[in-house]
Motif scaffolding. Structure first.
Motif, PDB file in Angstrom:
ATOM      1  N   ASP A  30      56.933 -76.747 -29.263  1.00 25.41           N
ATOM      2  CA  ASP A  30      55.595 -76.741 -28.670  1.00 25.41           C
ATOM      3  C   ASP A  30      55.572 -75.734 -27.525  1.00 25.41           C
ATOM      4  O   ASP A  30      56.152 -75.973 -26.466  1.00 25.41           O
ATOM      5  CB  ASP A  30      55.259 -78.149 -28.178  1.00 25.41           C
ATOM      6  N   LEU A  31      54.848 -74.626 -27.710  1.00 19.60           N
ATOM      7  CA  LEU A  31      54.855 -73.549 -26.724  1.00 19.60           C
ATOM      8  C   LEU A  31      53.756 -73.654 -25.665  1.00 19.60           C
ATOM      9  O   LEU A  31      53.583 -72.740 -24.864  1.00 19.60           O
ATOM     10  CB  LEU A  31      54.762 -72.182 -27.420  1.00 19.60           C
ATOM     11  N   HIS A  32      53.016 -74.754 -25.663  1.00 14.69           N
ATOM     12  CA  HIS A  32      52.006 -74.899 -24.605  1.00 14.69           C
ATOM     13  C   HIS A  32      51.734 -76.367 -24.343  1.00 14.69           C
ATOM     14  O   HIS A  32      51.192 -77.075 -25.191  1.00 14.69           O
ATOM     15  CB  HIS A  32      50.703 -74.205 -25.005  1.00 14.69           C
ATOM     16  N   ALA A  60      62.436 -69.364 -19.992  1.00 19.48           N
ATOM     17  CA  ALA A  60      61.152 -68.672 -19.964  1.00 19.48           C
ATOM     18  C   ALA A  60      60.520 -68.829 -18.585  1.00 19.48           C
ATOM     19  O   ALA A  60      60.829 -69.763 -17.843  1.00 19.48           O
ATOM     20  CB  ALA A  60      60.220 -69.227 -21.036  1.00 19.48           C
ATOM     21  N   GLY A  61      59.618 -67.912 -18.253  1.00 18.39           N
ATOM     22  CA  GLY A  61      58.818 -68.043 -17.049  1.00 18.39           C
ATOM     23  C   GLY A  61      57.408 -68.450 -17.428  1.00 18.39           C
ATOM     24  O   GLY A  61      57.040 -68.437 -18.601  1.00 18.39           O
ATOM     25  N   SER A  62      56.597 -68.808 -16.433  1.00 18.94           N
ATOM     26  CA  SER A  62      55.232 -69.212 -16.754  1.00 18.94           C
ATOM     27  C   SER A  62      54.305 -68.976 -15.572  1.00 18.94           C
ATOM     28  O   SER A  62      54.724 -68.993 -14.412  1.00 18.94           O
ATOM     29  CB  SER A  62      55.181 -70.689 -17.163  1.00 18.94           C
ATOM     30  N   LYS A  85      62.798 -63.178 -21.106  1.00 16.10           N
ATOM     31  CA  LYS A  85      62.583 -62.923 -22.532  1.00 16.10           C
ATOM     32  C   LYS A  85      61.185 -63.342 -22.946  1.00 16.10           C
ATOM     33  O   LYS A  85      60.580 -62.757 -23.853  1.00 16.10           O
ATOM     34  CB  LYS A  85      63.616 -63.683 -23.364  1.00 16.10           C
ATOM     35  N   ALA A  86      60.685 -64.392 -22.288  1.00 18.14           N
ATOM     36  CA  ALA A  86      59.341 -64.880 -22.568  1.00 18.14           C
ATOM     37  C   ALA A  86      58.675 -65.266 -21.255  1.00 18.14           C
ATOM     38  O   ALA A  86      59.277 -65.945 -20.416  1.00 18.14           O
ATOM     39  CB  ALA A  86      59.381 -66.081 -23.504  1.00 18.14           C
ATOM     40  N   TYR A  87      57.428 -64.835 -21.108  1.00 12.19           N
ATOM     41  CA  TYR A  87      56.651 -65.176 -19.914  1.00 12.19           C
ATOM     42  C   TYR A  87      55.308 -65.728 -20.376  1.00 12.19           C
ATOM     43  O   TYR A  87      54.449 -65.012 -20.893  1.00 12.19           O
ATOM     44  CB  TYR A  87      56.452 -63.935 -19.043  1.00 12.19           C
ATOM     45  N   PHE A  88      55.143 -67.064 -20.224  1.00 10.52           N
ATOM     46  CA  PHE A  88      53.918 -67.735 -20.636  1.00 10.52           C
ATOM     47  C   PHE A  88      52.811 -67.451 -19.619  1.00 10.52           C
ATOM     48  O   PHE A  88      53.004 -67.632 -18.419  1.00 10.52           O
ATOM     49  CB  PHE A  88      54.133 -69.253 -20.713  1.00 10.52           C
ATOM     50  N   VAL A  90      53.802 -63.998 -23.575  1.00 14.91           N
ATOM     51  CA  VAL A  90      53.369 -65.046 -24.502  1.00 14.91           C
ATOM     52  C   VAL A  90      52.022 -65.529 -23.972  1.00 14.91           C
ATOM     53  O   VAL A  90      51.959 -66.279 -22.999  1.00 14.91           O
ATOM     54  CB  VAL A  90      54.390 -66.198 -24.574  1.00 14.91           C
ATOM     55  N   ALA A  91      50.958 -65.077 -24.616  1.00 12.65           N
ATOM     56  CA  ALA A  91      49.607 -65.272 -24.119  1.00 12.65           C
ATOM     57  C   ALA A  91      49.002 -66.555 -24.681  1.00 12.65           C
ATOM     58  O   ALA A  91      48.775 -66.668 -25.888  1.00 12.65           O
ATOM     59  CB  ALA A  91      48.748 -64.064 -24.479  1.00 12.65           C
TER      60      ALA A  91
END
Length: 547
Positions: free
Chosen positions: A102-104, A202-204, A228-231, A260-261
């Motif tokens: 779950d990415l969000h 990941a960052g967010s 690697k991923a920034y939400f 990651v939008a």
């Protein structure tokens, strides 16, 4: 919510001619590594949906798990790997998928029930400053997230909700000091706190980027370059001012592969194409979009865009990914999209792992990857339709790093390490069990039932609890990092100087109800959903999946 089993590198089994050589030989060296996974050998039998790019499905197969990883994937009758002669073998009678990702999400809010959204809003600021939202969500959660014992209960409760829905990794739990709270170190992985080189953190960021603020653009760029991923919650809303936030990224050269939008609701077709060309990823949360804004991304625009799916939160979104992919499927059909059920399953498995740089460790079922798996009933001949049809009652087993954490009681009882430490519960009329214990987990001694009782007690006396906190606040420093949970989705701006604050009259209710952990066991869920006056027609079909 970082994994407490410290998943270090796993020795690669032998060559193609011998799937198991060297594993047994490596035992002594592995045992010397305190960061090595510890799960014992386990074999799962059933239909295997590998989710590899080639679409491989093994109708009658075996997945061999040991020390947190997948050792081999084979036909049932193939010779087993070395070292599995005394392994527990579980005949699942079901269909085996990679664990769902779950990415969000905004996990701290997931104790709150579905909010009766009063109208379709144009942008995020509008509903965040709505009086009903303030009184029914923000204020109650502000009290609950500031009490130490209630915080522990929230963490255990929302983590269990994740497991009941077949999810093994989730995004969105932070302390008020800005990092992941150590309380949330349990049975489910966290994208933002992993302690694992194969699973980079990941960052967010949720607030909109304001290029006029000093240092904002540079800070955003550093995050993109170091993660690697920034939400990032991009263009959450449907009006022209909301779309401006996309243009801000374009103007400052911030469309980079690590982006990651989330949402992207105000974007037009060419905008989504631009994101794809730049290597960015999109997270689709259709239910929350539909309830808050009356629309979601036209699924035809996602057909050539790398996308994943996330639940958002329970006040306006899904309880779990099993619900969210149903909404995604209904939306795709209503839009006349060519997105297939396989595309949607890939969005919560393989594509999700690839989006955050975890594709070499998770997202598919193959040798050398971590042993995070979901086993469901076999409801349909098509393996992808099968997952779309699955409800929480049909979840037969959830395995994380080789440990069965939740599932049918008859299957969980076959796993000796959890003997005597399992917790009984019922989902959709079926006997289930949880196995949440581990000696190094801060919440290991807290059961789901205890968490439920604590939450119900706290949520029934909000004003009294608020008074207690005012007299004796949490009292921990940022260095101790065990503070209250961060309400990360309440970043609305203050009232305009010189104008009255319309929220000043908001009052804390005496109580709010605890959200039931599953859709299948929430008898009023669809009545509440369908009572929302602007409910889009596409959502009227959701109830049918659960009947």
């Amino acid at each position: 919510m970082g994994a407490f089993w410290e998943t270090g590198p796993v020795p690669t089994p032998g060559g193609d001619g011998d799937n198991t050589a060297s594993l047994a030989d490596a035992d002594e060296a592995e045992l010397l590594d305190v960061d090595d996974p510890t799960s014992p050998a386990l074999v799962l039998l059933g239909r295997i949906v590998t989710m590899k790019e080639d679409g491989e499905v093994i109708d009658d197969g075996a997945v061999y798990l040991r020390k947190g990883s997948i050792v081999a994937v084979a036909e049932r009758n193939d010779p087993p790997p070395a070292g599995f002669s005394n392994a527990v073998v579980i005949e699942t009678g079901g269909t085996i998928y990679p664990g769902l990702l779950d990415l969000h999400n905004h996990l701290v809010y997931n104790v709150a029930t579905l909010w009766q959204v009063p109208r379709a809003f144009q942008n995020r600021d509008q509903w965040q400053r709505n009086m009903g939202y303030r009184e029914n969500v923000t204020m109650p959660l502000g009290v609950l997230a500031g009490d130490r014992e209630t915080v522990k209960a929230i963490v255990r409760y929302v983590e269990t909700k994740v497991l009941l829905g077949g999810t093994t990794t989730v995004q969105g739990m932070r302390s008020r000091f800005g990092s992941s709270t150590p309380f949330y170190t349990g049975a489910v992985r966290n994208f933002e706190n992993t302690d694992d080189d194969r699973l980079p953190d990941a960052g967010s960021r949720i607030p909109n980027l304001d290029p006029s603020e000093a240092g904002e653009v540079d800070s955003f760029r550093r995050s993109l370059q170091t993660k690697k991923a920034y939400f990032y919650h991009l263009c959450e809303g449907i009006d022209a001012p909301t779309r401006k936030h996309f243009q801000n990224l374009v103007d400052n050269d911030l469309l980079q592969t690590s982006l990651v939008a989330i949402h992207c609701l105000a974007l037009e077709g060419p905008d989504l194409t631009t994101l794809a060309e730049k290597g960015c990823k999109v997270v689709w949360s259709p239910l929350s979009n539909l309830l808050l804004y009356g629309k979601t991304i036209d699924a035809t625009r996602l057909e050539n865009v790398p996308f994943t799916i996330g639940c958002d939160w329970t006040p306006s979104g899904s309880k779990n990914l099993l619900e969210e992919i149903k909404v995604a499927w209904l939306s795709a059909q209503a839009d006349g999209s060519t997105l297939s059920q396989e595309d949607l399953v890939a969005a919560v498995t393989r594509n999700a792992a690839q989006a955050v740089g975890w594709g070499d460790a998770l997202g598919t079922i193959e040798k050398g990857k971590y042993a995070d798996l979901l086993v469901t009933d076999t409801l349909a001949n098509d393996p992808y339709e099968n997952l779309i049809q699955t409800t929480e009652a049909n979840v037969k087993l959830v395995v994380i790093a080789g440990y069965p954490r939740h599932g049918d009681a008859e299957l969980m009882e076959q796993y000796p390490p959890s003997d005597g430490k399992r917790e009984d519960l019922t989902v959709g009329g079926r006997a289930k069990q949880l196995y949440l214990e581990h000696p190094t987990a801060p919440l290991a001694s807290l059961s789901f039932a205890e968490a439920l009782a604590t939450l119900e007690a706290s949520m029934s006396r909000l004003r009294e609890l608020e008074a207690e906190l005012a007299a004796a606040p949490f009292g921990l420093s940022a260095a101790e990092d065990e503070g209250g949970l961060l309400l990360d989705n309440d970043d609305y701006p203050p009232a305009t100087p010189g104008e009255p604050d319309l929220l000043a009259a908001a009052t804390l209710p005496e109580s709010i109800p605890l959200d039931p952990p599953t859709v299948i066991d929430d008898p009023d869920y669809f009545d509440r959903l369908e009572a929302i006056g602007h409910l889009p027609q596409v959502l009227t079909g959701l109830r049918g999946f659960y009947q």
